[in-house]
Design a protein around this motif. Structure first.
Motif, mmCIF file in Angstrom:
data_model
loop_
_atom_site.group_PDB
_atom_site.id
_atom_site.type_symbol
_atom_site.label_atom_id
_atom_site.label_comp_id
_atom_site.label_asym_id
_atom_site.label_seq_id
_atom_site.Cartn_x
_atom_site.Cartn_y
_atom_site.Cartn_z
ATOM 1 N N LEU A 141 1.195 -1.003 0.431
ATOM 2 C CA LEU A 141 0.044 0.497 0.162
ATOM 3 C C LEU A 141 0.749 1.334 -0.053
ATOM 4 C CD1 LEU A 141 -2.390 -0.671 3.016
ATOM 5 C CD2 LEU A 141 -2.730 -1.024 0.925
ATOM 6 N N ARG A 142 0.545 1.982 -0.851
ATOM 7 C CA ARG A 142 1.319 3.786 -0.524
ATOM 8 C C ARG A 142 0.549 4.568 0.425
ATOM 9 N NH1 ARG A 142 1.010 5.773 -6.928
ATOM 10 N NH2 ARG A 142 2.509 6.616 -5.405
ATOM 11 N N ARG A 143 1.635 4.474 0.833
ATOM 12 C CA ARG A 143 1.126 5.941 2.658
ATOM 13 C C ARG A 143 0.928 6.749 1.107
ATOM 14 N NH1 ARG A 143 6.924 4.570 3.813
ATOM 15 N NH2 ARG A 143 6.833 3.030 6.030
ATOM 16 N N SER A 144 1.021 7.711 0.640
ATOM 17 C CA SER A 144 0.997 8.725 -0.166
ATOM 18 C C SER A 144 -0.984 8.443 -0.963
ATOM 19 C CB SER A 144 1.642 9.006 -1.179
ATOM 20 O OG SER A 144 1.395 8.240 -2.312
ATOM 21 N N GLY A 145 -1.571 6.947 -1.250
ATOM 22 C CA GLY A 145 -2.542 7.310 -1.728
ATOM 23 C C GLY A 145 -3.408 7.045 -0.595
ATOM 24 N N LEU A 146 -2.630 7.162 0.649
ATOM 25 C CA LEU A 146 -3.654 6.411 2.357
ATOM 26 C C LEU A 146 -3.873 8.110 3.235
ATOM 27 C CD1 LEU A 146 -4.714 2.792 2.507
ATOM 28 C CD2 LEU A 146 -6.439 4.475 1.666
ATOM 29 N N PRO A 147 -3.478 8.795 2.995
ATOM 30 C CA PRO A 147 -3.074 9.946 3.905
ATOM 31 C C PRO A 147 -4.037 9.891 5.323
ATOM 32 C CG PRO A 147 -3.838 10.722 2.010
ATOM 33 C CD PRO A 147 -3.690 9.838 1.740
ATOM 34 N N ALA A 177 7.080 -6.533 1.199
ATOM 35 C CA ALA A 177 7.198 -5.611 -0.839
ATOM 36 C C ALA A 177 8.720 -5.517 -1.108
ATOM 37 C CB ALA A 177 7.065 -3.821 -0.425
ATOM 38 N N GLU A 178 9.154 -6.798 -0.802
ATOM 39 C CA GLU A 178 10.095 -6.789 -2.170
ATOM 40 C C GLU A 178 10.565 -7.389 -3.650
ATOM 41 O OE1 GLU A 178 13.300 -8.922 2.109
ATOM 42 O OE2 GLU A 178 11.909 -10.131 1.186
ATOM 43 N N ARG A 179 9.577 -8.252 -4.059
ATOM 44 C CA ARG A 179 9.073 -8.527 -5.077
ATOM 45 C C ARG A 179 8.412 -7.080 -5.745
ATOM 46 N NH1 ARG A 179 5.614 -13.986 -4.246
ATOM 47 N NH2 ARG A 179 5.686 -12.881 -2.565
ATOM 48 N N LEU A 180 7.831 -6.693 -4.872
ATOM 49 C CA LEU A 180 6.764 -6.121 -5.473
ATOM 50 C C LEU A 180 8.290 -4.075 -5.689
ATOM 51 C CD1 LEU A 180 3.721 -3.858 -6.245
ATOM 52 C CD2 LEU A 180 4.246 -3.186 -3.752
ATOM 53 N N LEU A 181 9.111 -4.188 -4.811
ATOM 54 C CA LEU A 181 9.910 -3.382 -5.634
ATOM 55 C C LEU A 181 11.234 -3.068 -6.256
ATOM 56 C CD1 LEU A 181 10.662 -1.930 -1.382
ATOM 57 C CD2 LEU A 181 8.954 -0.595 -3.196
ATOM 58 N N ARG A 182 11.488 -4.162 -6.955
ATOM 59 C CA ARG A 182 12.347 -5.390 -7.629
ATOM 60 C C ARG A 182 11.194 -4.824 -8.831
ATOM 61 N NH1 ARG A 182 13.597 -9.921 -3.626
ATOM 62 N NH2 ARG A 182 11.754 -10.770 -5.815
ATOM 63 N N ALA A 183 10.174 -4.938 -9.062
ATOM 64 C CA ALA A 183 9.162 -4.383 -10.270
ATOM 65 C C ALA A 183 8.551 -2.944 -10.384
ATOM 66 C CB ALA A 183 7.489 -5.660 -9.728
ATOM 67 N N LEU A 184 8.310 -2.493 -9.494
ATOM 68 C CA LEU A 184 8.267 -1.110 -9.190
ATOM 69 C C LEU A 184 9.612 -0.465 -8.029
ATOM 70 C CD1 LEU A 184 4.247 -1.549 -8.777
ATOM 71 C CD2 LEU A 184 5.709 -0.805 -10.893
ATOM 72 N N PRO A 185 10.654 -0.049 -8.456
ATOM 73 C CA PRO A 185 11.903 0.564 -7.873
ATOM 74 C C PRO A 185 11.199 2.415 -7.395
ATOM 75 C CG PRO A 185 12.785 0.285 -9.592
ATOM 76 C CD PRO A 185 11.264 -0.567 -9.929
ATOM 77 N N ALA A 186 10.248 2.704 -7.619
ATOM 78 C CA ALA A 186 9.704 4.009 -7.320
ATOM 79 C C ALA A 186 9.094 4.471 -6.827
ATOM 80 C CB ALA A 186 9.098 4.399 -9.023
ATOM 81 N N LEU A 187 8.778 3.290 -5.878
ATOM 82 C CA LEU A 187 7.618 3.452 -5.210
ATOM 83 C C LEU A 187 9.081 2.753 -4.147
ATOM 84 C CD1 LEU A 187 5.314 0.856 -6.201
ATOM 85 C CD2 LEU A 187 5.102 3.328 -6.472
ATOM 86 N N ALA A 188 9.700 2.943 -4.243
ATOM 87 C CA ALA A 188 10.775 2.453 -2.567
ATOM 88 C C ALA A 188 10.550 3.695 -1.872
ATOM 89 C CB ALA A 188 12.009 2.826 -3.333
ATOM 90 N N GLY A 189 10.455 3.850 0.035
ATOM 91 C CA GLY A 189 9.483 4.601 0.238
ATOM 92 C C GLY A 189 8.536 5.109 0.646
ATOM 93 N N ASP A 190 7.066 4.560 -0.413
ATOM 94 C CA ASP A 190 6.126 5.220 -0.143
ATOM 95 C C ASP A 190 4.701 4.020 -0.029
ATOM 96 O OD1 ASP A 190 3.932 6.764 -0.332
ATOM 97 O OD2 ASP A 190 4.075 6.480 -2.850
#
Length: 131
Positions: A1-7, A48-61
């Motif tokens: 889940l993206r922090r920025s998407g669920l403030p 979120a290891e697999r997710l972040l490998r596929a979408l590294p731009a989401l790191a930190g979010d």
């Protein structure tokens, strides 16, 4: 889940909507059980290891525990809700990819059985409860 998407504001507004539903249900004599269903990736990729490998731009979010940590307590604080069941820790305790459909995030028959096992007692308790 993206922090920025669920403030926090979005979580508060969603909890407010659930509260309105719970109030309406109780006005009609119904007991209220809320089941929080996680996304497949929250269960099968908890760090979120697999997710972040596929979408590294989401790191930190990405925060796979956001709903359990931030949203579930908001629901539990609503007096009109008799019980909240957060399926995330339950499904993580028995992580099995076979609980999910092969091509989507819906539960398989096995996954539905696991959810049934998780909510059976809370449902029974609410049905047996006296006013």
């Amino acid at each position: 889940l993206r922090r920025s998407g669920l403030p926090p504001k979005a979580l508060d507004e969603t909890a407010r909507g659930v509260r309105l539903l719970a109030e309406a249900a109780q006005q009609h004599g119904a007991r209220v059980l809320v089941v929080v269903i996680p996304d497949r990736v929250q269960v099968l990729d908890p760090k979120a290891e697999r997710l972040l490998r596929a979408l590294p731009a989401l790191a930190g979010d990405v925060d796979m525990d956001l709903t359990s940590r931030e949203f579930v307590p908001r629901l539990e604080a609503i007096p009109e809700i008799d019980r909240v069941v957060d399926l995330l820790p339950i499904l993580r305790a028995h992580t099995d990819p076979a609980d999910w459909g092969a091509n989507d995030g819906h539960f398989s028959p096995q996954g539905h059985a696991r959810v049934f096992d998780a909510i059976r007692e809370p449902v029974r308790a609410l049905l047996a409860a006296k006013d």
